[in-house]
Scaffold this motif. Structure first.
Motif, PDB file in Angstrom:
ATOM      1  N   SER A 186      -5.452 -18.846  -1.729  1.00 24.62           N
ATOM      2  CA  SER A 186      -6.232 -18.085  -0.758  1.00 24.62           C
ATOM      3  C   SER A 186      -5.792 -16.631  -0.763  1.00 24.62           C
ATOM      4  N   VAL A 187      -6.775 -15.751  -0.584  1.00 24.17           N
ATOM      5  CA  VAL A 187      -6.526 -14.312  -0.495  1.00 24.17           C
ATOM      6  C   VAL A 187      -7.156 -13.814   0.792  1.00 24.17           C
ATOM      7  N   HIS A 188      -6.360 -13.216   1.658  1.00 20.29           N
ATOM      8  CA  HIS A 188      -6.848 -12.662   2.913  1.00 20.29           C
ATOM      9  C   HIS A 188      -6.971 -11.147   2.759  1.00 20.29           C
ATOM     10  N   VAL A 189      -8.209 -10.666   2.757  1.00 26.81           N
ATOM     11  CA  VAL A 189      -8.465  -9.227   2.713  1.00 26.81           C
ATOM     12  C   VAL A 189      -8.363  -8.705   4.141  1.00 26.81           C
ATOM     13  N   VAL A 190      -7.347  -7.915   4.409  1.00 23.44           N
ATOM     14  CA  VAL A 190      -7.069  -7.473   5.780  1.00 23.44           C
ATOM     15  C   VAL A 190      -7.592  -6.054   5.975  1.00 23.44           C
ATOM     16  N   VAL A 191      -8.494  -5.912   6.931  1.00 27.94           N
ATOM     17  CA  VAL A 191      -9.064  -4.613   7.295  1.00 27.94           C
ATOM     18  C   VAL A 191      -8.622  -4.309   8.728  1.00 27.94           C
ATOM     19  N   ILE A 192      -7.962  -3.180   8.894  1.00 29.61           N
ATOM     20  CA  ILE A 192      -7.460  -2.807  10.217  1.00 29.61           C
ATOM     21  C   ILE A 192      -8.300  -1.666  10.790  1.00 29.61           C
ATOM     22  N   ASP A 193      -8.869  -1.892  11.957  1.00 29.23           N
ATOM     23  CA  ASP A 193      -9.717  -0.896  12.636  1.00 29.23           C
ATOM     24  C   ASP A 193     -10.722  -0.276  11.667  1.00 29.23           C
ATOM     25  N   PRO A 194     -11.700  -1.059  11.183  1.00 24.30           N
ATOM     26  CA  PRO A 194     -12.696  -0.497  10.251  1.00 24.30           C
ATOM     27  C   PRO A 194     -13.485   0.621  10.918  1.00 24.30           C
ATOM     28  N   PRO A 195     -13.986   1.575  10.128  1.00 28.23           N
ATOM     29  CA  PRO A 195     -14.721   2.712  10.706  1.00 28.23           C
ATOM     30  C   PRO A 195     -15.993   2.251  11.416  1.00 28.23           C
ATOM     31  N   THR A 196     -16.310   2.909  12.516  1.00 23.73           N
ATOM     32  CA  THR A 196     -17.514   2.562  13.277  1.00 23.73           C
ATOM     33  C   THR A 196     -18.752   3.244  12.714  1.00 23.73           C
ATOM     34  N   GLY A 215     -20.597   4.693   8.911  1.00 25.97           N
ATOM     35  CA  GLY A 215     -20.515   4.579   7.464  1.00 25.97           C
ATOM     36  C   GLY A 215     -21.283   3.368   6.965  1.00 25.97           C
ATOM     37  N   PRO A 216     -21.492   3.300   5.643  1.00 22.11           N
ATOM     38  CA  PRO A 216     -22.336   2.235   5.064  1.00 22.11           C
ATOM     39  C   PRO A 216     -21.780   0.829   5.227  1.00 22.11           C
ATOM     40  N   ASN A 217     -20.450   0.693   5.423  1.00 23.07           N
ATOM     41  CA  ASN A 217     -19.845  -0.639   5.482  1.00 23.07           C
ATOM     42  C   ASN A 217     -19.442  -1.049   6.901  1.00 23.07           C
ATOM     43  N   ARG A 218     -19.927  -0.336   7.915  1.00 20.62           N
ATOM     44  CA  ARG A 218     -19.475  -0.604   9.281  1.00 20.62           C
ATOM     45  C   ARG A 218     -19.878  -1.999   9.757  1.00 20.62           C
ATOM     46  N   SER A 219     -21.017  -2.523   9.283  1.00 24.58           N
ATOM     47  CA  SER A 219     -21.471  -3.838   9.729  1.00 24.58           C
ATOM     48  C   SER A 219     -20.887  -4.972   8.903  1.00 24.58           C
ATOM     49  N   ASP A 220     -20.289  -4.647   7.776  1.00 21.08           N
ATOM     50  CA  ASP A 220     -19.725  -5.677   6.897  1.00 21.08           C
ATOM     51  C   ASP A 220     -18.459  -5.152   6.240  1.00 21.08           C
ATOM     52  N   PRO A 221     -17.391  -4.905   7.025  1.00 21.92           N
ATOM     53  CA  PRO A 221     -16.164  -4.345   6.441  1.00 21.92           C
ATOM     54  C   PRO A 221     -15.564  -5.282   5.397  1.00 21.92           C
ATOM     55  N   GLY A 222     -15.282  -4.722   4.244  1.00 21.70           N
ATOM     56  CA  GLY A 222     -14.709  -5.524   3.169  1.00 21.70           C
ATOM     57  C   GLY A 222     -15.707  -6.370   2.425  1.00 21.70           C
ATOM     58  N   GLY A 223     -16.988  -6.256   2.768  1.00 23.18           N
ATOM     59  CA  GLY A 223     -18.008  -7.101   2.151  1.00 23.18           C
ATOM     60  C   GLY A 223     -18.161  -6.864   0.659  1.00 23.18           C
ATOM     61  N   LEU A 224     -18.226  -5.616   0.248  1.00 23.89           N
ATOM     62  CA  LEU A 224     -18.390  -5.309  -1.178  1.00 23.89           C
ATOM     63  C   LEU A 224     -17.176  -5.754  -1.979  1.00 23.89           C
ATOM     64  N   LEU A 225     -15.987  -5.578  -1.409  1.00 19.83           N
ATOM     65  CA  LEU A 225     -14.785  -6.037  -2.100  1.00 19.83           C
ATOM     66  C   LEU A 225     -14.788  -7.557  -2.223  1.00 19.83           C
ATOM     67  N   SER A 226     -15.189  -8.253  -1.170  1.00 16.01           N
ATOM     68  CA  SER A 226     -15.246  -9.709  -1.211  1.00 16.01           C
ATOM     69  C   SER A 226     -16.212 -10.184  -2.285  1.00 16.01           C
ATOM     70  N   GLN A 227     -17.338  -9.497  -2.409  1.00 16.60           N
ATOM     71  CA  GLN A 227     -18.306  -9.836  -3.464  1.00 16.60           C
ATOM     72  C   GLN A 227     -17.708  -9.617  -4.847  1.00 16.60           C
ATOM     73  N   VAL A 287     -12.098 -15.247  -7.322  1.00 18.32           N
ATOM     74  CA  VAL A 287     -11.054 -15.166  -6.296  1.00 18.32           C
ATOM     75  C   VAL A 287     -11.569 -15.766  -4.997  1.00 18.32           C
ATOM     76  N   LYS A 288     -10.781 -16.643  -4.399  1.00 18.21           N
ATOM     77  CA  LYS A 288     -11.142 -17.259  -3.115  1.00 18.21           C
ATOM     78  C   LYS A 288     -10.658 -16.336  -1.995  1.00 18.21           C
ATOM     79  N   ALA A 289     -11.544 -15.475  -1.513  1.00 17.01           N
ATOM     80  CA  ALA A 289     -11.139 -14.450  -0.542  1.00 17.01           C
ATOM     81  C   ALA A 289     -11.848 -14.642   0.783  1.00 17.01           C
ATOM     82  N   GLU A 290     -11.164 -14.273   1.857  1.00 19.25           N
ATOM     83  CA  GLU A 290     -11.772 -14.209   3.178  1.00 19.25           C
ATOM     84  C   GLU A 290     -11.329 -12.922   3.847  1.00 19.25           C
ATOM     85  N   ILE A 291     -12.185 -12.415   4.738  1.00 18.48           N
ATOM     86  CA  ILE A 291     -11.937 -11.130   5.390  1.00 18.48           C
ATOM     87  C   ILE A 291     -11.304 -11.349   6.753  1.00 18.48           C
TER      88      ILE A 291
END
Length: 279
Positions: free
Chosen positions: A184-194, A196-208, A215-219
């Motif tokens: 398992s890989v935990h992609v940790v995002v701390i206080d994502p920006p409110t 910008g293009p990724n505000r509704s899906d922080p870490g989404g593009l990286l997870s894809q 890679v078995k990843a979760e945000i």
């Protein structure tokens, strides 16, 4: 992609066994060749001595560094001769100000550099420039082995620190062999920006991106409830029982990190599990 050529630097007798334990474990896991550089470091600042004493002091410090190099090399060979990995040992002497040249030249032709924790009680002044030389001049990912941490050449649970920076993305790409093999890989995002293009899906593009590499990843989106980002990451390391941290190195200048502190420096000071970094 894998790590076929590993490199480590030894400059302290007390850290030889600890550092080599991690390096040997990685060489065994990846069937890689391990190159070891044993350095005796002249830590003197000869410019501070009066002119007549400089030559005498320099001769003494170089002789002491040579003795340290030989002692480190002897211990390294004894440790490696009992293994089944492919290895090579080189030894030499360097002044503190010239460490970068010796380390970066060899790091450039390696896939991964394995080093001791550069900060902490009893850690020599040379460990920080060795780490920075591998990262910045050598342009090679570095695996930092904290004091007392068990080797984790094939970590099962990985915490991946993500802040959308080029440093974090570079570390992710460099760590793909480890990420793919992890349970398992935990992609940790701390206080994502409110904003910008990724505000509704922080870490989404990286997870894809990671999913396409198997890679078995979760945000994990976390709030900065502690004074430092590194404190939040380290608490999450304990919560998820992580075996390794993957993160970008030095998002700010090294000078600013050294003077004011930063996520990289604090993480290297406080980490209890191996830290994989790239810049």
């Amino acid at each position: 992609m894998t790590y076929n050529s590993l490199f480590t630097v030894l400059s302290d007798v007390a850290l030889v066994d600890e550092t080599l334990s991690h390096a040997i474990a990685a060489a065994e896991a990846f069937d890689a060749h391990l190159d070891v550089l044993c350095l005796g470091v002249d830590r003197s600042q000869t410019g501070y001595y009066y002119a007549g004493a400089s030559a005498i002091v320099l001769q003494e410090t170089i002789a002491r560094a040579q003795e340290e190099s030989e002692e480190v090399e002897t211990l390294a060979r004894q440790r490696l001769e009992g293994t089944t990995i492919r290895w090579a040992v080189d030894a030499g002497v360097s002044q503190l100000a010239d460490l970068g040249r010796h380390v970066s030249t060899r790091a450039r032709f390696s896939d991964l550099v394995i080093l001791a924790q550069p900060y902490g009680e009893g850690r020599g002044a040379e460990l920080e420039p060795v780490t920075e030389s591998a990262l910045f001049e050598g342009r090679t990912p570095v695996l930092i082995a904290p004091a007392g941490a068990r080797p984790a050449p094939r970590p099962r649970r990985i915490l991946l620190g993500w802040n959308e920076s080029s440093e974090a993305l570079g570390a992710t790409r460099a760590a793909l062999p480890l990420l793919r093999a992890a349970e398992s890989v935990h992609v940790v995002v701390i206080d994502p920006p409110t904003h910008g293009p990724n505000r509704s899906d922080p870490g989404g593009l990286l997870s894809q991106y990671l999913a396409r590499h198997g890679v078995k990843a979760e945000i994990d989106v976390l709030s900065k409830t502690l004074p430092r980002v590194s404190d939040v990451l380290l608490r999450h390391v304990a919560d998820m029982d992580a075996d390794m941290v993957v993160m970008g190195a030095y998002g700010h200048s090294r000078f600013r990190e050294a003077i004011f502190g930063g996520a990289t420096r604090y993480m290297l000071e406080q980490a209890t599990v191996p830290v994989f970094m790239a810049h």
